[in-house]
Design an enzyme around this catalytic site. Structure first.
Site, PDB file in Angstrom:
ATOM      1  N   SER A 353       0.803  -1.212   0.000  1.00  0.00           N
ATOM      2  CA  SER A 353       0.000   0.000   0.000  1.00  0.00           C
ATOM      3  C   SER A 353       0.843   1.272   0.000  1.00  0.00           C
ATOM      4  O   SER A 353       1.506   1.562  -0.982  1.00  0.00           O
ATOM      5  CB  SER A 353      -0.960  -0.041   1.197  1.00  0.00           C
ATOM      6  OG  SER A 353      -2.030   0.827   1.008  1.00  0.00           O
ATOM      7  N   ASP A 364       9.981   5.687 -10.214  1.00  0.00           N
ATOM      8  CA  ASP A 364       9.496   6.243 -11.481  1.00  0.00           C
ATOM      9  C   ASP A 364      10.102   7.610 -11.780  1.00  0.00           C
ATOM     10  O   ASP A 364      10.215   7.998 -12.945  1.00  0.00           O
ATOM     11  CB  ASP A 364       7.973   6.366 -11.452  1.00  0.00           C
ATOM     12  CG  ASP A 364       7.286   5.021 -11.663  1.00  0.00           C
ATOM     13  OD1 ASP A 364       8.002   3.994 -11.716  1.00  0.00           O
ATOM     14  OD2 ASP A 364       6.044   4.993 -11.770  1.00  0.00           O
ATOM     15  N   LYS A 378      -1.059  -4.071  -3.184  1.00  0.00           N
ATOM     16  CA  LYS A 378      -2.338  -3.447  -2.831  1.00  0.00           C
ATOM     17  C   LYS A 378      -2.368  -2.032  -3.396  1.00  0.00           C
ATOM     18  O   LYS A 378      -1.692  -1.140  -2.903  1.00  0.00           O
ATOM     19  CB  LYS A 378      -2.556  -3.402  -1.324  1.00  0.00           C
ATOM     20  CG  LYS A 378      -3.888  -2.748  -0.962  1.00  0.00           C
ATOM     21  CD  LYS A 378      -4.090  -2.673   0.533  1.00  0.00           C
ATOM     22  CE  LYS A 378      -5.395  -1.940   0.846  1.00  0.00           C
ATOM     23  NZ  LYS A 378      -5.338  -0.521   0.459  1.00  0.00           N
TER      24      LYS A 378
END
Length: 491
Positions: A353, A364, A378
């Protein structure tokens, strides 16, 4: 409509992400009526008209913005979206009749009398249970305990759990330095009974018995992969004051920060510990290992603030749901507290999560490399909706996406450098992921080759591997490239 929120005003929104029920404080929803009927409800007559449909969401947005609402369309020419919204908002009279018929049958014919409140609560829990593994109904006491856990101060054993369809509890991860961790409870363990009492499918929050007065003991019956039979573990409850951030120097110039969960004060503690490491290193670090292993998540706001502390620019995370309030995008503000030093993020199968949000944002944006094992996967957002009787409904309202636009739901973060657990631990490798949970939301890339469960990586071995990766010559160059000014058009 996608909304961009200034980063430092995140707290009023406070979306929560966690592998277990996690606190979310979106704009408060109006209290919903939760009082059960005192007597069997009679089915509405066949001629009863359906409830009026709610106003189209796009129309409401236009009016709020001071723009004229679109002109009414002739019958039969309304947009497909408007027709679908109307259909979604109507009360399903036939289904309500069927529910009332079953309710009355139980009340009148069940072998023993059934309390109205108990029967209604069971119906509500069943309504949420089949949606996904993270939408649940909280009684008032459970809601209060849930709030306490998000603040990092509660009485219990210190373990993050996921309820299974049969009522048993899967351990996502034990929290560092708590009774559960000291008793040897591991990520992936299945709790099948508490104090010798097995779970019931419809009992709601079956983790309640784990909480209790400090000093009292609880006996857990565990099933663990690699062991032939269930076994019992006795754990003493205590007041859990979770220090979610810890730090130390690995060697001159290279620091280590461990974030075990994301709570209300985690971001502030992170900044304090990072400043301490920099002071110990003479004012500037040569590199940092950020350890998110077995971090089950928590408050999204804390994860986003830590990402902002380490990024000069770029998106951090976006959320998308069916209603406008669920759509948001968070971006970094200028200022990297690490001053561009190389960064390695350490993850494993217990990282879930909000910890996946942080790892994805740093990877990224080219700010750091991810080392370890595939994460839990999740990728959904839960919102806690208070009811007028003190109970709450925790409802999945959106999916979140990494800066590259990918959803990690049922897939997880795939590390740049994969580490393996020692051979001696292979038998205890957990076979659980978000994708293995019954009723989970389908992921965009679910089922791709290599999307199998990762491993729980324990001990100092993975830290040494992350440090070695951090010290590679290319790490400094990559960090400098990430710190380079962005083109003016993108600022």
């Amino acid at each position: 409509m996608s909304l961009r929120h200034p980063l430092r005003s995140l707290l009023p929104l406070a979306l929560a992400l966690s592998a277990v029920p996690a606190l979310a404080q979106q704009q408060p929803a109006p209290p919903a009526q939760a009082t059960p009927p005192a007597a069997p409800v009679q089915a509405p007559p066949a001629a009863s008209p359906p409830a009026p449909a709610a106003a189209d969401a796009d129309d409401a947005d236009a009016q709020d913005d001071g723009q004229a609402a679109p002109p009414a369309q002739a019958p039969g020419k309304r947009s497909a979206k408007a027709a679908k919204d109307d259909s979604d908002s109507k009360v399903p009279i036939d289904e309500i009749r069927r529910y009332v018929a079953v309710y009355n049958a139980v009340k009148q014919a069940y072998v023993e009398p059934v309390d109205d409140a108990k029967l209604m609560h069971s119906a509500i829990r069943g309504l949420l249970f089949d949606l996904d593994p993270h939408s649940v109904y909280f009684d008032k006491a459970d809601a209060e305990n849930f709030d306490e856990q998000s603040r990092g101060n509660y009485d219990g054993i210190g373990v993050e759990l996921q309820r299974q369809p049969d009522g048993t509890l899967r351990v996502i991860s034990p929290i560092d330095d708590t009774p559960a961790a000291r008793a040897g409870i591991k990520a992936g363990d299945l709790i099948t009974a508490i104090d010798g009492k097995p779970f019931k499918v419809d009992e709601g929050d079956s983790s309640g018995p784990l909480r209790g007065a400090p000093g009292t003991k609880v006996v857990l019956t565990l099933v663990r992969e690699g062991r032939d039979k269930p076994f019992d573990v006795t754990v003493a409850r205590e007041t859990i004051r979770v220090a979610s951030v810890k730090s130390r120097m690995l060697e001159p110039g290279y620091g280590y920060l461990r974030v075990s969960a994301f709570q209300a004060d985690t971001a502030a503690d992170f900044e304090s510990q990072l400043r301490k490491l920099k002071e110990q290193s003479g004012g500037k670090l040569r590199g940092l290992v950020l350890d998110l292993r077995s971090n089950p998540g928590g408050l999204l706001t804390s994860a986003v603030q830590i990402a902002d502390d380490l990024l000069e620019r770029g998106k951090i995370v976006s959320t998308r749901g069916r209603i406008a309030i669920s759509d948001a995008e968070f971006s970094a503000t200028p200022g990297d507290l690490l001053d561009g030093a190389p960064l390695v993020v350490l993850v494993d199968a217990g990282s879930a999560s909000a910890s996946e949000v942080l790892a994805g944002a740093l990877r990224d944006n080219g700010r750091g490399r991810v080392v370890g094992s595939r994460t839990f996967g999740k990728g959904s957002v839960q919102t806690v909706l208070p009811l007028d009787n003190g109970d709450s409904v925790k409802l999945t309202t959106a999916r979140y996406y990494t800066p590259s636009g990918k959803s990690i739901q049922a897939l997880g973060i795939v590390p740049d450098v994969t580490l393996r657990a020692p051979k001696a631990d292979k038998s205890e490798r957990p076979s659980y992921t978000e994708a293995a949970l019954p009723g989970h939301l389908h992921g965009d890339e679910e089922g791709l080759p290599g999307s199998n469960a990762g491993e729980v990586l324990e001990g100092d071995g993975p830290i040494a591997s992350a440090l070695a990766e951090l010290k590679k010559p290319g790490a400094i160059k990559a960090a400098q490239a990430a710190k380079a000014p962005a083109p003016a058009a993108k600022r």
